[in-house]
Design a protein around this motif. Structure first.
Motif, PDB file in Angstrom:
ATOM      1  N   LEU A  36       0.836  -1.202   0.000  1.00 17.91           N
ATOM      2  CA  LEU A  36       0.000   0.000   0.000  1.00 17.91           C
ATOM      3  C   LEU A  36       0.871   1.253   0.000  1.00 17.91           C
ATOM      4  N   PHE A  37       1.927   1.252   0.799  1.00 23.12           N
ATOM      5  CA  PHE A  37       2.827   2.400   0.845  1.00 23.12           C
ATOM      6  C   PHE A  37       3.574   2.570  -0.470  1.00 23.12           C
ATOM      7  N   GLU A  38       3.904   1.458  -1.130  1.00 26.74           N
ATOM      8  CA  GLU A  38       4.637   1.539  -2.395  1.00 26.74           C
ATOM      9  C   GLU A  38       3.750   2.011  -3.541  1.00 26.74           C
ATOM     10  N   PHE A  39       2.549   1.440  -3.657  1.00 22.44           N
ATOM     11  CA  PHE A  39       1.698   1.721  -4.817  1.00 22.44           C
ATOM     12  C   PHE A  39       0.776   2.913  -4.633  1.00 22.44           C
ATOM     13  N   PHE A  40       0.449   3.269  -3.394  1.00 25.27           N
ATOM     14  CA  PHE A  40      -0.479   4.378  -3.132  1.00 25.27           C
ATOM     15  C   PHE A  40       0.086   5.308  -2.057  1.00 25.27           C
ATOM     16  N   PRO A  41       1.334   5.767  -2.224  1.00 27.72           N
ATOM     17  CA  PRO A  41       1.968   6.532  -1.141  1.00 27.72           C
ATOM     18  C   PRO A  41       1.274   7.850  -0.823  1.00 27.72           C
ATOM     19  N   GLU A  42       0.668   8.469  -1.812  1.00 29.78           N
ATOM     20  CA  GLU A  42       0.019   9.761  -1.595  1.00 29.78           C
ATOM     21  C   GLU A  42      -1.253   9.655  -0.762  1.00 29.78           C
ATOM     22  N   THR A  43      -1.723   8.422  -0.524  1.00 31.75           N
ATOM     23  CA  THR A  43      -2.927   8.225   0.283  1.00 31.75           C
ATOM     24  C   THR A  43      -2.612   8.079   1.775  1.00 31.75           C
ATOM     25  N   ILE A  44      -1.345   8.191   2.120  1.00 31.09           N
ATOM     26  CA  ILE A  44      -0.945   8.143   3.527  1.00 31.09           C
ATOM     27  C   ILE A  44      -1.191   9.531   4.117  1.00 31.09           C
ATOM     28  N   PRO A  45      -2.011   9.629   5.166  1.00 32.52           N
ATOM     29  CA  PRO A  45      -2.294  10.952   5.751  1.00 32.52           C
ATOM     30  C   PRO A  45      -1.023  11.654   6.234  1.00 32.52           C
ATOM     31  N   ALA A  46      -1.073  12.980   6.236  1.00 31.52           N
ATOM     32  CA  ALA A  46       0.087  13.813   6.556  1.00 31.52           C
ATOM     33  C   ALA A  46       0.713  13.469   7.902  1.00 31.52           C
ATOM     34  N   HIS A  47      -0.108  13.223   8.924  1.00 35.35           N
ATOM     35  CA  HIS A  47       0.458  12.948  10.251  1.00 35.35           C
ATOM     36  C   HIS A  47       1.209  11.616  10.275  1.00 35.35           C
ATOM     37  N   VAL A  48       0.795  10.654   9.438  1.00 38.98           N
ATOM     38  CA  VAL A  48       1.505   9.378   9.353  1.00 38.98           C
ATOM     39  C   VAL A  48       2.798   9.566   8.556  1.00 38.98           C
ATOM     40  N   GLN A  49       2.725  10.354   7.478  1.00 38.05           N
ATOM     41  CA  GLN A  49       3.935  10.658   6.712  1.00 38.05           C
ATOM     42  C   GLN A  49       4.990  11.287   7.623  1.00 38.05           C
ATOM     43  N   LYS A  50       4.536  12.233   8.438  1.00 36.74           N
ATOM     44  CA  LYS A  50       5.456  12.922   9.342  1.00 36.74           C
ATOM     45  C   LYS A  50       6.072  11.942  10.339  1.00 36.74           C
ATOM     46  N   ALA A  51       5.242  11.076  10.912  1.00 33.59           N
ATOM     47  CA  ALA A  51       5.733  10.095  11.887  1.00 33.59           C
ATOM     48  C   ALA A  51       6.745   9.137  11.260  1.00 33.59           C
ATOM     49  N   LEU A  52       6.539   8.816   9.974  1.00 33.91           N
ATOM     50  CA  LEU A  52       7.441   7.903   9.279  1.00 33.91           C
ATOM     51  C   LEU A  52       8.643   8.618   8.669  1.00 33.91           C
ATOM     52  N   GLY A  53       8.601   9.953   8.673  1.00 33.99           N
ATOM     53  CA  GLY A  53       9.699  10.722   8.103  1.00 33.99           C
ATOM     54  C   GLY A  53       9.788  10.614   6.590  1.00 33.99           C
ATOM     55  N   ILE A  54       8.626  10.549   5.930  1.00 31.81           N
ATOM     56  CA  ILE A  54       8.603  10.420   4.470  1.00 31.81           C
ATOM     57  C   ILE A  54       7.810  11.560   3.838  1.00 31.81           C
ATOM     58  N   SER A  55       8.117  11.859   2.583  1.00 36.22           N
ATOM     59  CA  SER A  55       7.275  12.730   1.761  1.00 36.22           C
ATOM     60  C   SER A  55       7.160  12.073   0.403  1.00 36.22           C
ATOM     61  N   PRO A  56       6.136  11.238   0.282  1.00 33.76           N
ATOM     62  CA  PRO A  56       6.005  10.419  -0.915  1.00 33.76           C
ATOM     63  C   PRO A  56       5.574  11.212  -2.149  1.00 33.76           C
ATOM     64  N   GLU A  57       5.896  10.643  -3.289  1.00 33.15           N
ATOM     65  CA  GLU A  57       5.455  11.231  -4.550  1.00 33.15           C
ATOM     66  C   GLU A  57       4.022  10.778  -4.850  1.00 33.15           C
ATOM     67  N   ASN A  58       3.371  11.510  -5.709  1.00 30.26           N
ATOM     68  CA  ASN A  58       2.022  11.142  -6.143  1.00 30.26           C
ATOM     69  C   ASN A  58       2.138  10.166  -7.308  1.00 30.26           C
ATOM     70  N   LYS A  59       1.933   8.888  -7.034  1.00 34.88           N
ATOM     71  CA  LYS A  59       2.042   7.874  -8.081  1.00 34.88           C
ATOM     72  C   LYS A  59       0.742   7.665  -8.832  1.00 34.88           C
ATOM     73  N   GLN A  60      -0.378   7.651  -8.131  1.00 33.16           N
ATOM     74  CA  GLN A  60      -1.670   7.354  -8.751  1.00 33.16           C
ATOM     75  C   GLN A  60      -2.551   8.586  -8.895  1.00 33.16           C
ATOM     76  N   PHE A  61      -2.591   9.410  -7.851  1.00 35.42           N
ATOM     77  CA  PHE A  61      -3.587  10.471  -7.733  1.00 35.42           C
ATOM     78  C   PHE A  61      -2.939  11.838  -7.540  1.00 35.42           C
ATOM     79  N   ASP A  62      -3.669  12.875  -7.975  1.00 41.54           N
ATOM     80  CA  ASP A  62      -3.265  14.234  -7.624  1.00 41.54           C
ATOM     81  C   ASP A  62      -4.426  15.031  -7.034  1.00 41.54           C
ATOM     82  N   ALA A  63      -5.557  14.351  -6.822  1.00 42.86           N
ATOM     83  CA  ALA A  63      -6.723  14.987  -6.193  1.00 42.86           C
ATOM     84  C   ALA A  63      -7.438  13.953  -5.341  1.00 42.86           C
ATOM     85  N   VAL A  64      -8.061  14.435  -4.264  1.00 41.78           N
ATOM     86  CA  VAL A  64      -8.816  13.560  -3.375  1.00 41.78           C
ATOM     87  C   VAL A  64     -10.174  14.195  -3.084  1.00 41.78           C
ATOM     88  N   LEU A  65     -11.210  13.357  -3.084  1.00 42.09           N
ATOM     89  CA  LEU A  65     -12.574  13.785  -2.769  1.00 42.09           C
ATOM     90  C   LEU A  65     -12.981  13.126  -1.458  1.00 42.09           C
TER      91      LEU A  65
END
Length: 190
Positions: A36-65
Protein backbone atom coordinates in the motif's frame (compact mmCIF):
# COMPACT_ATOMS: atom_id res chain seq x y z
CA UNK A 1 -9.53 11.67 -19.41
CA UNK A 2 -8.80 11.20 -15.71
CA UNK A 3 -10.49 8.38 -13.83
CA UNK A 4 -12.35 8.51 -10.55
CA UNK A 5 -11.15 5.63 -8.38
CA UNK A 6 -12.89 4.64 -5.17
CA UNK A 7 -9.89 3.44 -3.13
CA UNK A 8 -11.42 2.24 0.08
CA UNK A 9 -10.81 -0.05 3.05
CA UNK A 10 -13.71 -2.21 4.17
CA UNK A 11 -14.65 -5.23 6.23
CA UNK A 12 -15.71 -8.56 4.73
CA UNK A 13 -19.31 -7.60 5.55
CA UNK A 14 -19.02 -4.36 3.55
CA UNK A 15 -18.44 -1.58 6.09
CA UNK A 16 -15.88 1.22 5.78
CA UNK A 17 -16.16 2.20 9.45
CA UNK A 18 -18.13 1.59 12.60
CA UNK A 19 -21.43 3.46 13.03
CA UNK A 20 -19.59 6.22 14.96
CA UNK A 21 -17.10 6.63 12.08
CA UNK A 22 -14.21 4.91 13.84
CA UNK A 23 -12.13 2.34 12.00
CA UNK A 24 -9.98 0.92 14.79
CA UNK A 25 -11.35 -2.50 13.87
CA UNK A 26 -9.05 -2.65 10.83
CA UNK A 27 -5.65 -4.29 11.32
CA UNK A 28 -3.05 -1.52 11.58
CA UNK A 29 -0.09 -3.70 10.66
CA UNK A 30 0.72 -6.55 8.34
CA UNK A 31 2.64 -7.47 5.25
CA UNK A 32 0.15 -5.67 2.97
CA UNK A 33 1.19 -2.23 4.26
CA UNK A 34 4.47 -2.35 2.31
CA UNK A 35 2.52 -2.69 -0.96
CA UNK A 36 0.00 0.00 0.00
CA UNK A 37 2.83 2.40 0.85
CA UNK A 38 4.64 1.54 -2.40
CA UNK A 39 1.70 1.72 -4.82
CA UNK A 40 -0.48 4.38 -3.13
CA UNK A 41 1.97 6.53 -1.14
CA UNK A 42 0.02 9.76 -1.59
CA UNK A 43 -2.93 8.23 0.28
CA UNK A 44 -0.95 8.14 3.53
CA UNK A 45 -2.29 10.95 5.75
CA UNK A 46 0.09 13.81 6.56
CA UNK A 47 0.46 12.95 10.25
CA UNK A 48 1.50 9.38 9.35
CA UNK A 49 3.94 10.66 6.71
CA UNK A 50 5.46 12.92 9.34
CA UNK A 51 5.73 10.09 11.89
CA UNK A 52 7.44 7.90 9.28
CA UNK A 53 9.70 10.72 8.10
CA UNK A 54 8.60 10.42 4.47
CA UNK A 55 7.27 12.73 1.76
CA UNK A 56 6.00 10.42 -0.91
CA UNK A 57 5.45 11.23 -4.55
CA UNK A 58 2.02 11.14 -6.14
CA UNK A 59 2.04 7.87 -8.08
CA UNK A 60 -1.67 7.35 -8.75
CA UNK A 61 -3.59 10.47 -7.73
CA UNK A 62 -3.27 14.23 -7.62
CA UNK A 63 -6.72 14.99 -6.19
CA UNK A 64 -8.82 13.56 -3.37
CA UNK A 65 -12.57 13.78 -2.77
CA UNK A 66 -14.00 13.42 0.73
CA UNK A 67 -17.42 13.71 2.24
CA UNK A 68 -17.74 15.91 5.32
CA UNK A 69 -17.80 12.95 7.73
CA UNK A 70 -14.63 11.49 6.22
CA UNK A 71 -12.84 14.83 6.39
CA UNK A 72 -13.95 15.36 9.99
CA UNK A 73 -12.14 12.19 11.12
CA UNK A 74 -8.89 14.14 10.77
CA UNK A 75 -10.36 17.53 11.58
CA UNK A 76 -11.50 16.26 14.99
CA UNK A 77 -7.87 15.62 15.92
CA UNK A 78 -6.60 18.92 14.46
CA UNK A 79 -5.66 17.66 10.99
CA UNK A 80 -7.02 20.33 8.63
CA UNK A 81 -4.81 19.45 5.65
CA UNK A 82 -4.72 15.62 5.59
CA UNK A 83 -3.25 15.11 2.11
CA UNK A 84 -1.00 18.12 1.39
CA UNK A 85 0.40 16.72 -1.88
CA UNK A 86 -3.11 16.40 -3.36
CA UNK A 87 -5.79 18.88 -4.39
CA UNK A 88 -8.38 18.30 -1.68
CA UNK A 89 -12.14 18.67 -2.08
CA UNK A 90 -14.67 18.22 0.70
CA UNK A 91 -18.32 17.78 -0.26
CA UNK A 92 -20.70 19.25 2.28
CA UNK A 93 -23.99 21.10 2.33
CA UNK A 94 -23.50 22.16 5.95
CA UNK A 95 -19.91 23.44 6.24
CA UNK A 96 -19.83 27.16 5.53
CA UNK A 97 -16.09 27.70 5.33
CA UNK A 98 -13.07 25.49 4.91
CA UNK A 99 -10.84 25.18 7.97
CA UNK A 100 -7.80 25.17 5.66
CA UNK A 101 -6.90 27.16 2.55
CA UNK A 102 -5.70 23.93 0.90
CA UNK A 103 -9.12 22.28 1.18
CA UNK A 104 -11.86 23.42 -1.19
CA UNK A 105 -15.50 23.02 -0.20
CA UNK A 106 -18.03 21.81 -2.78
CA UNK A 107 -21.62 22.35 -1.71
CA UNK A 108 -23.73 21.57 -4.75
CA UNK A 109 -23.98 19.28 -7.71
CA UNK A 110 -21.17 16.84 -6.94
CA UNK A 111 -21.71 14.84 -10.15
CA UNK A 112 -21.30 17.90 -12.38
CA UNK A 113 -18.25 18.97 -10.36
CA UNK A 114 -16.59 15.56 -10.79
CA UNK A 115 -17.39 15.47 -14.52
CA UNK A 116 -15.52 18.75 -14.93
CA UNK A 117 -12.67 17.61 -12.69
CA UNK A 118 -12.23 14.46 -14.79
CA UNK A 119 -11.74 16.62 -17.91
CA UNK A 120 -8.78 18.44 -16.39
CA UNK A 121 -5.25 17.29 -17.08
CA UNK A 122 -3.54 15.34 -14.36
CA UNK A 123 -3.37 12.06 -12.53
CA UNK A 124 -6.45 10.12 -11.46
CA UNK A 125 -8.84 11.27 -8.74
CA UNK A 126 -9.14 9.42 -5.45
CA UNK A 127 -12.58 9.06 -3.94
CA UNK A 128 -11.55 8.61 -0.31
CA UNK A 129 -15.05 8.34 1.16
CA UNK A 130 -17.54 8.18 2.56
CA UNK A 131 -20.36 5.91 1.64
CA UNK A 132 -22.93 8.63 1.01
CA UNK A 133 -20.62 10.51 -1.34
CA UNK A 134 -19.77 7.24 -3.13
CA UNK A 135 -23.48 6.51 -3.64
CA UNK A 136 -23.97 10.02 -5.05
CA UNK A 137 -20.98 9.68 -7.40
CA UNK A 138 -21.41 6.03 -8.41
CA UNK A 139 -22.21 7.02 -12.01
CA UNK A 140 -18.77 8.66 -12.22
CA UNK A 141 -16.71 5.95 -10.51
CA UNK A 142 -14.51 4.22 -13.08
CA UNK A 143 -12.68 1.82 -10.79
CA UNK A 144 -12.84 0.49 -7.25
CA UNK A 145 -9.73 -0.54 -5.38
CA UNK A 146 -10.90 -2.39 -2.32
CA UNK A 147 -8.67 -3.07 0.67
CA UNK A 148 -10.67 -6.00 2.06
CA UNK A 149 -9.82 -6.53 5.70
CA UNK A 150 -10.34 -9.97 7.27
CA UNK A 151 -12.80 -8.76 9.89
CA UNK A 152 -16.59 -8.51 10.29
CA UNK A 153 -18.30 -5.90 12.47
CA UNK A 154 -21.99 -6.52 11.81
CA UNK A 155 -22.99 -2.86 11.47
CA UNK A 156 -21.44 0.40 10.44
CA UNK A 157 -21.05 2.77 7.51
CA UNK A 158 -21.48 0.80 4.28
CA UNK A 159 -19.27 1.07 1.20
CA UNK A 160 -22.25 2.77 -0.49
CA UNK A 161 -24.43 4.78 1.87
CA UNK A 162 -27.69 3.89 0.18
CA UNK A 163 -29.07 1.57 -2.47
CA UNK A 164 -27.57 2.05 -5.93
CA UNK A 165 -28.36 0.54 -9.30
CA UNK A 166 -26.73 -2.88 -9.73
CA UNK A 167 -23.35 -2.38 -11.36
CA UNK A 168 -21.20 -5.14 -12.84
CA UNK A 169 -17.56 -5.21 -11.85
CA UNK A 170 -14.63 -6.69 -13.72
CA UNK A 171 -11.78 -7.92 -11.55
CA UNK A 172 -8.63 -6.55 -13.20
CA UNK A 173 -6.10 -7.29 -10.46
CA UNK A 174 -5.88 -8.85 -7.03
CA UNK A 175 -3.44 -9.81 -4.36
CA UNK A 176 -4.17 -12.02 -1.38
CA UNK A 177 -1.89 -11.81 1.64
CA UNK A 178 -1.13 -14.54 4.16
CA UNK A 179 -2.87 -12.55 6.93
CA UNK A 180 -6.17 -12.72 5.01
CA UNK A 181 -6.04 -9.13 3.70
CA UNK A 182 -6.99 -8.79 0.03
CA UNK A 183 -6.33 -5.96 -2.40
CA UNK A 184 -8.99 -6.15 -5.12
CA UNK A 185 -8.98 -3.89 -8.18
CA UNK A 186 -12.22 -3.66 -10.17
CA UNK A 187 -13.32 -1.81 -13.28
CA UNK A 188 -16.97 -0.72 -13.19
CA UNK A 189 -19.16 -1.50 -16.19
CA UNK A 190 -21.98 0.96 -16.62
Amino acid sequence: MRKLKYYIACTVDGFIAREDGSFDCFPMSGEHFADLFEFFPETIPAHVQKALGISPENKQFDAVLMGRNTYEVGLNVGLTNPYPSLKQYVFSRTMETSPDENVKLVSDNPVAFVKELKKEAGKDIWLCGGGNLAATLVSEIDEMIVKLNPVVIGAGIPVFGRAIEPTNLELVDRKIYSNGFMLLHYRLHK
